[in-house]
Enzyme design. Structure first.
Site, mmCIF file in Angstrom:
data_model
loop_
_atom_site.group_PDB
_atom_site.id
_atom_site.type_symbol
_atom_site.label_atom_id
_atom_site.label_comp_id
_atom_site.label_asym_id
_atom_site.label_seq_id
_atom_site.Cartn_x
_atom_site.Cartn_y
_atom_site.Cartn_z
ATOM 1 N N HIS A 52 0.843 -1.203 0.000
ATOM 2 C CA HIS A 52 0.000 0.000 0.000
ATOM 3 C C HIS A 52 0.874 1.247 0.000
ATOM 4 O O HIS A 52 2.105 1.155 0.131
ATOM 5 C CB HIS A 52 -0.940 0.007 1.213
ATOM 6 C CG HIS A 52 -0.253 -0.239 2.517
ATOM 7 N ND1 HIS A 52 0.589 0.657 3.099
ATOM 8 C CD2 HIS A 52 -0.266 -1.319 3.339
ATOM 9 C CE1 HIS A 52 1.045 0.166 4.226
ATOM 10 N NE2 HIS A 52 0.553 -1.045 4.397
HETATM 11 P P1 TYD Z 1 -1.515 -3.155 7.702
HETATM 12 O O1 TYD Z 1 -0.704 -1.901 7.814
HETATM 13 O O2 TYD Z 1 -2.742 -3.118 6.822
HETATM 14 O O3 TYD Z 1 -0.551 -4.333 7.273
HETATM 15 P P2 TYD Z 1 -0.327 -4.972 5.815
HETATM 16 O O4 TYD Z 1 -0.303 -3.831 4.853
HETATM 17 O O5 TYD Z 1 0.960 -5.706 5.925
HETATM 18 O O6 TYD Z 1 -1.505 -5.875 5.582
HETATM 19 O O7 TYD Z 1 -1.935 -3.626 9.160
HETATM 20 C C1 TYD Z 1 -2.691 -4.822 9.364
HETATM 21 C C2 TYD Z 1 -3.747 -4.551 10.403
HETATM 22 O O8 TYD Z 1 -3.135 -4.271 11.648
HETATM 23 C C3 TYD Z 1 -4.607 -3.341 10.068
HETATM 24 O O9 TYD Z 1 -5.789 -3.724 9.405
HETATM 25 C C4 TYD Z 1 -4.904 -2.720 11.406
HETATM 26 C C5 TYD Z 1 -3.802 -3.195 12.301
HETATM 27 N N1 TYD Z 1 -2.811 -2.148 12.644
HETATM 28 C C6 TYD Z 1 -3.029 -1.399 13.794
HETATM 29 O O10 TYD Z 1 -4.048 -1.560 14.498
HETATM 30 N N2 TYD Z 1 -2.101 -0.462 14.153
HETATM 31 C C7 TYD Z 1 -0.978 -0.252 13.416
HETATM 32 O O11 TYD Z 1 -0.140 0.617 13.793
HETATM 33 C C8 TYD Z 1 -0.777 -1.013 12.217
HETATM 34 C C9 TYD Z 1 0.429 -0.794 11.352
HETATM 35 C C10 TYD Z 1 -1.725 -1.946 11.882
#
Ligand code: TYD
Length: 135
Positions: A52
């Site tokens: 992303h």
């Molecule tokens: P995400 O940044 O979407 O990871 P990826 O791109 O690798 O799939 O994060 C996954 C989930 O974790 C997201 O839906 C919500 C949670 N999250 C938090 O609650 N706090 C955070 O600081 C991060 C980075 C993620």
């Protein structure tokens, strides 16, 4: 701070026979105000994380342990940076698409961010990202 290019950061290294030490500080080795730190670990072989872009968020990514690749796309071209040293980080400004791949066993990715978690800041569709870049 609003840099618009990727920066390679070499953190201070305090070499010691008892084991080495590195550090970073707010607005010093990290070129922004730190608001959040999170880490990714226990990644099964072959998995990708983080496909992303962020509209506003800036970040620094460090391989605290092990190694992985960061694949960064600016909307036109792709750059791959391999991280495998715990004293080295990559600064990624907002509006760059990035994902992490090729994780070694026991790799730990530390991500330092200038914003609290906000789903509204994510762009999760690559085509939308490219249109957003052009607009
Ligand atoms: P995400 O940044 O979407 O990871 P990826 O791109 O690798 O799939 O994060 C996954 C989930 O974790 C997201 O839906 C919500 C949670 N999250 C938090 O609650 N706090 C955070 O600081 C991060 C980075 C993620």
């Amino acid at each position: 701070m609003g840099n618009k290019c990727i920066l390679h950061l070499d953190f201070p290294k305090i070499l010691d026979e008892r084991g080495n030490l590195s550090f970073f500080e707010n607005n010093n080795q990290i070129p922004f105000d730190i608001k959040r730190v999170y880490w990714i670990y226990d990644v099964p072989g072959g998995e990708h994380r983080g496909g992303h872009a962020y509209k506003m968020q800036q970040e620094v990514i460090i391989a605290l342990s092990g190694s992985f690749d960061i694949v960064i796309h600016d909307g036109q071209k792709e750059t791959v940076v391999t991280l495998n040293r715990s004293y080295y980080g990559v600064y990624i400004p907002s509006m760059f698409w990035r994902h992490l791949e090729n994780f070694s066993t026991n790799a730990v990715a530390l991500i330092v961010s200038d914003m609290p978690y906000s789903e509204d800041d994510y762009i999760r569709d690559f085509e939308s990202f490219k249109s957003y870049k052009l607009s």
